[in-house]
Design an enzyme around this catalytic site. Structure first.
Site, PDB file in Angstrom:
ATOM      1  N   SER A   1      93.763 -25.133 -20.791  1.00  0.00           N
ATOM      2  CA  SER A   1      93.137 -26.157 -21.636  1.00  0.00           C
ATOM      3  C   SER A   1      93.687 -26.090 -23.052  1.00  0.00           C
ATOM      4  O   SER A   1      94.049 -25.004 -23.531  1.00  0.00           O
ATOM      5  CB  SER A   1      91.633 -25.903 -21.682  1.00  0.00           C
ATOM      6  OG  SER A   1      91.044 -26.668 -22.723  1.00  0.00           O
TER       7      SER A   1
ATOM      8  N   TYR B   1      84.656 -19.680 -22.092  1.00  0.00           N
ATOM      9  CA  TYR B   1      85.607 -20.566 -21.408  1.00  0.00           C
ATOM     10  C   TYR B   1      86.961 -20.556 -22.135  1.00  0.00           C
ATOM     11  O   TYR B   1      88.014 -20.435 -21.515  1.00  0.00           O
ATOM     12  CB  TYR B   1      85.021 -21.979 -21.369  1.00  0.00           C
ATOM     13  CG  TYR B   1      85.918 -23.059 -20.832  1.00  0.00           C
ATOM     14  CD1 TYR B   1      86.320 -23.064 -19.492  1.00  0.00           C
ATOM     15  CD2 TYR B   1      86.357 -24.112 -21.644  1.00  0.00           C
ATOM     16  CE1 TYR B   1      87.137 -24.081 -18.995  1.00  0.00           C
ATOM     17  CE2 TYR B   1      87.160 -25.125 -21.155  1.00  0.00           C
ATOM     18  CZ  TYR B   1      87.545 -25.112 -19.828  1.00  0.00           C
ATOM     19  OH  TYR B   1      88.353 -26.112 -19.342  1.00  0.00           O
TER      20      TYR B   1
ATOM     21  N   LYS C   1      90.584 -19.368 -20.697  1.00  0.00           N
ATOM     22  CA  LYS C   1      91.735 -20.283 -20.596  1.00  0.00           C
ATOM     23  C   LYS C   1      92.944 -19.719 -21.354  1.00  0.00           C
ATOM     24  O   LYS C   1      94.086 -19.964 -20.976  1.00  0.00           O
ATOM     25  CB  LYS C   1      91.351 -21.679 -21.103  1.00  0.00           C
ATOM     26  CG  LYS C   1      90.455 -22.462 -20.129  1.00  0.00           C
ATOM     27  CD  LYS C   1      91.098 -22.590 -18.755  1.00  0.00           C
ATOM     28  CE  LYS C   1      90.483 -23.678 -17.890  1.00  0.00           C
ATOM     29  NZ  LYS C   1      90.950 -23.622 -16.487  1.00  0.00           N
TER      30      LYS C   1
HETATM   31  N1  LIG Z   1      88.624 -32.560 -17.742  1.00  0.00           N
HETATM   32  C1  LIG Z   1      89.051 -32.037 -18.878  1.00  0.00           C
HETATM   33  O1  LIG Z   1      88.900 -32.638 -19.963  1.00  0.00           O
HETATM   34  C2  LIG Z   1      89.766 -30.716 -18.878  1.00  0.00           C
HETATM   35  C3  LIG Z   1      90.343 -30.276 -20.088  1.00  0.00           C
HETATM   36  C4  LIG Z   1      91.025 -29.063 -20.101  1.00  0.00           C
HETATM   37  C5  LIG Z   1      91.137 -28.300 -18.949  1.00  0.00           C
HETATM   38  N2  LIG Z   1      90.558 -28.729 -17.789  1.00  0.00           N
HETATM   39  C6  LIG Z   1      90.705 -27.865 -16.607  1.00  0.00           C
HETATM   40  O2  LIG Z   1      91.215 -28.654 -15.540  1.00  0.00           O
HETATM   41  C7  LIG Z   1      90.727 -28.143 -14.297  1.00  0.00           C
HETATM   42  C8  LIG Z   1      90.080 -29.270 -13.506  1.00  0.00           C
HETATM   43  O3  LIG Z   1      89.023 -29.842 -14.278  1.00  0.00           O
HETATM   44  P1  LIG Z   1      88.324 -31.232 -13.876  1.00  0.00           P
HETATM   45  O4  LIG Z   1      87.804 -31.827 -15.130  1.00  0.00           O
HETATM   46  O5  LIG Z   1      89.220 -32.026 -13.004  1.00  0.00           O
HETATM   47  O6  LIG Z   1      87.053 -30.675 -13.056  1.00  0.00           O
HETATM   48  P2  LIG Z   1      86.194 -31.287 -11.872  1.00  0.00           P
HETATM   49  O7  LIG Z   1      86.320 -32.770 -11.781  1.00  0.00           O
HETATM   50  O8  LIG Z   1      84.833 -30.691 -12.067  1.00  0.00           O
HETATM   51  O9  LIG Z   1      86.859 -30.609 -10.587  1.00  0.00           O
HETATM   52  C9  LIG Z   1      86.830 -29.217 -10.441  1.00  0.00           C
HETATM   53  C10 LIG Z   1      87.488 -28.850  -9.134  1.00  0.00           C
HETATM   54  O10 LIG Z   1      87.506 -27.412  -9.010  1.00  0.00           O
HETATM   55  C11 LIG Z   1      86.790 -27.040  -7.838  1.00  0.00           C
HETATM   56  N3  LIG Z   1      86.056 -25.805  -8.102  1.00  0.00           N
HETATM   57  C12 LIG Z   1      85.174 -25.582  -9.101  1.00  0.00           C
HETATM   58  N4  LIG Z   1      84.695 -24.325  -9.010  1.00  0.00           N
HETATM   59  C13 LIG Z   1      85.296 -23.754  -7.936  1.00  0.00           C
HETATM   60  C14 LIG Z   1      85.201 -22.496  -7.307  1.00  0.00           C
HETATM   61  N5  LIG Z   1      84.371 -21.552  -7.752  1.00  0.00           N
HETATM   62  N6  LIG Z   1      85.964 -22.264  -6.208  1.00  0.00           N
HETATM   63  C15 LIG Z   1      86.778 -23.207  -5.728  1.00  0.00           C
HETATM   64  N7  LIG Z   1      86.910 -24.428  -6.266  1.00  0.00           N
HETATM   65  C16 LIG Z   1      86.163 -24.707  -7.356  1.00  0.00           C
HETATM   66  C17 LIG Z   1      85.858 -28.201  -7.524  1.00  0.00           C
HETATM   67  O11 LIG Z   1      85.523 -28.191  -6.142  1.00  0.00           O
HETATM   68  P3  LIG Z   1      84.213 -28.946  -5.537  1.00  0.00           P
HETATM   69  O12 LIG Z   1      83.999 -30.194  -6.356  1.00  0.00           O
HETATM   70  O13 LIG Z   1      84.591 -29.229  -4.117  1.00  0.00           O
HETATM   71  O14 LIG Z   1      83.085 -28.008  -5.694  1.00  0.00           O
HETATM   72  C18 LIG Z   1      86.735 -29.386  -7.923  1.00  0.00           C
HETATM   73  O15 LIG Z   1      87.668 -29.681  -6.904  1.00  0.00           O
HETATM   74  C19 LIG Z   1      89.773 -26.988 -14.646  1.00  0.00           C
HETATM   75  O16 LIG Z   1      90.460 -25.769 -14.555  1.00  0.00           O
HETATM   76  C20 LIG Z   1      89.393 -27.282 -16.107  1.00  0.00           C
HETATM   77  O17 LIG Z   1      89.032 -26.104 -16.790  1.00  0.00           O
HETATM   78  C21 LIG Z   1      89.874 -29.924 -17.726  1.00  0.00           C
END
Ligand SMILES: NC(=O)c1ccc[n+]([C@@H]2O[C@H](COP(=O)([O-])OP(=O)(O)OC[C@H]3O[C@@H](n4cnc5c(N)ncnc54)[C@H](OP(=O)(O)O)[C@@H]3O)[C@@H](O)[C@H]2O)c1
Length: 269
Positions: A147, A160, A164
Site C-alpha cells: 500500500s 496495517y 505493509k
Molecule cells: N482498496 C484499496 O484502496 C487498497 C489500497 C492499498 C492496498 N490495498 C491492498 O490490496 C489488497 C486487496 O484489497 P481490496 O481493497 O481489493 O480488498 P477486498 O475487496 O476486501 O478483497 C480482499 C480479498 O482478500 C481475501 N482475503 C481477505 N482476508 C483473507 C484471509 N485471511 N485469507 C485468505 N484470503 C483473504 C478476500 O477473500 P473473501 O472475500 O473471499 O473473504 C478477498 O478476495 C489488500 O492486500 C489491501 O491491503 C488496497
C-alpha cells in the site's frame, strides 16, 4: 500485445473480490491460466466462472491464509490440477481490525499480530510453497501487493501500515535471495482504490470532507481530499495493469522494485 504469459499459470490470492479480481481477469485475458483464490467459496468460484465464460481459463481454490496448513493445502490442490505455478500474486490482505485504528495508541497486541499475520506471514507462506517450484523450472514471478501508506506513514492504522512496509521489505529481500534463478520478486503498492474492501472507508472519508456521495464529484474528492495528481480515485484495473506488466516477459530485467500506483497521491502528500 503479447505479454509472454500464454501457457503460464498464475495464482492470485484474494481474487474473489476487488483488486485481486481485477488482476485475475487481466492475467487471464493475457493468456495465463489463473487460480482464483478467496475465503468465500461462492464469490471465489463466481470469479473463476466469469473468466471461463469470457474464454479464459481459471480454476478456484479457497482457504483462510491466516490458518495453519492452508498454504500447503492450496499448493497440493494446485499441483494436482496444474502441476505448479509460474506467477504468484500475493494480494490477499487488508486491515485486520477494519477501520478501528484511527488512533495510534491503545491498539491491542493481538491486532498488531493479526495485521502482521494477514499481510506478511500469509504472503511468506505462499512464497515458501510456490517459489521453489519456479526456481527449479528457471522462470517465475512473485508479485506482492502493498500500500502507498507503506511509504506515506500516516498517523493512523499503524498496525496495517507497519505490516505493509514489511511486505515491501520481504519482497526486496526475496529478490536478492533469488539472484540468478530466473525468478523475480517485486512489489506494487496501491493508492486509494475503489473496491468492496475500501467502500466503507471512502464513504467515511467523504463524510469527513463534507460530501454525502463522493462519486457525484470524484474529481474534487480526489484532488482536495486525497491530494491526487490524477483527479480520480483508483480502480482495480489500475493495479491490475501494473501487475500484468511485472508478470510479463517485458519485465524480465526488473526485480527488487517497488512501484507505487496511486495517482500521484504519495508525491503530493
Ligand atoms: N482498496 C484499496 O484502496 C487498497 C489500497 C492499498 C492496498 N490495498 C491492498 O490490496 C489488497 C486487496 O484489497 P481490496 O481493497 O481489493 O480488498 P477486498 O475487496 O476486501 O478483497 C480482499 C480479498 O482478500 C481475501 N482475503 C481477505 N482476508 C483473507 C484471509 N485471511 N485469507 C485468505 N484470503 C483473504 C478476500 O477473500 P473473501 O472475500 O473471499 O473473504 C478477498 O478476495 C489488500 O492486500 C489491501 O491491503 C488496497
Amino acid at each position: 500485445m503479447d505479454f509472454g504469459l500464454k501457457g503460464k499459470r498464475a495464482l492470485v490470492t484474494g481474487s474473489s473480490s476487488g483488486i485481486g479480481e481485477g488482476i485475475a481477469h487481466q492475467l487471464a485475458e493475457a493468456g495465463a491460466t489463473v487460480v482464483v483464490h478467496g475465503r468465500n467459496p461462492q464469490r471465489t468460484s463466481a470469479v473463476a466462472r466469469a473468466i471461463n465464460e469470457r474464454g479464459g481459463r481459471a480454476i478456484s481454490v479457497t482457504g483462510d491464509l491466516t490458518e495453519d496448513g492452508v498454504a500447503a493445502h492450496i499448493r497440493e490442490q494446485v499441483d494436482a490440477e496444474l502441476g505448479g505455478i509460474d506467477v504468484l500474486v500475493n494480494n490477499a490482505g487488508g486491515r485486520y481490525a477494519g477501520f478501528d485504528h484511527m488512533d495510534w495508541f491503545g491498539i491491542p497486541a493481538q491486532d498488531w499480530l493479526g495485521s502482521y499475520k494477514l499481510n506478511v506471514v500469509a504472503a511468506a507462506l505462499m512464497i515458501e510453497q510456490f517459489v521453489p517450484g519456479m526456481k527449479a523450472r528457471g522462470w517465475g514471478r512473485a508479485i506482492q501487493i502493498s500500500s502507498g501508506i507503506a511509504i506515506q506513514q500516516p498517523p493512523v492504522f499503524p498496525d496495517y501500515q507497519a505490516a505493509k512496509t514489511a511486505v515491501v521489505s520481504l519482497s526486496g529481500s526475496l529478490a536478492k535471495a533469488l539472484s540468478g534463478s530466473g525468478v523475480t520478486s517485486n512489489t506494487i503498492s496501491a493508492g486509494v482504490i475503489y473496491t468492496p474492501g475500501s467502500d466503507g472507508e471512502l464513504d467515511k472519508a467523504a463524510r469527513a470532507f463534507g460530501m454525502d456521495d463522493w462519486q457525484k464529484d470524484e474529481r474534487r474528492f480526489a484532488l482536495e481530499f486525497f491530494h491526487h495528481a490524477v483527479p480520480r480515485v483508483g480502480r482495480p484495473g489500475d493495479i491490475a495493469g501494473a501487475v500484468l506488466y511485472m508478470a510479463s516477459q517485458q519485465a524480465d530485467f526488473i526485480t527488487g522494485a517497488h512501484l507505487v500506483v496511486d495517482g500521484g497521491g504519495a508525491s503530493a502528500l
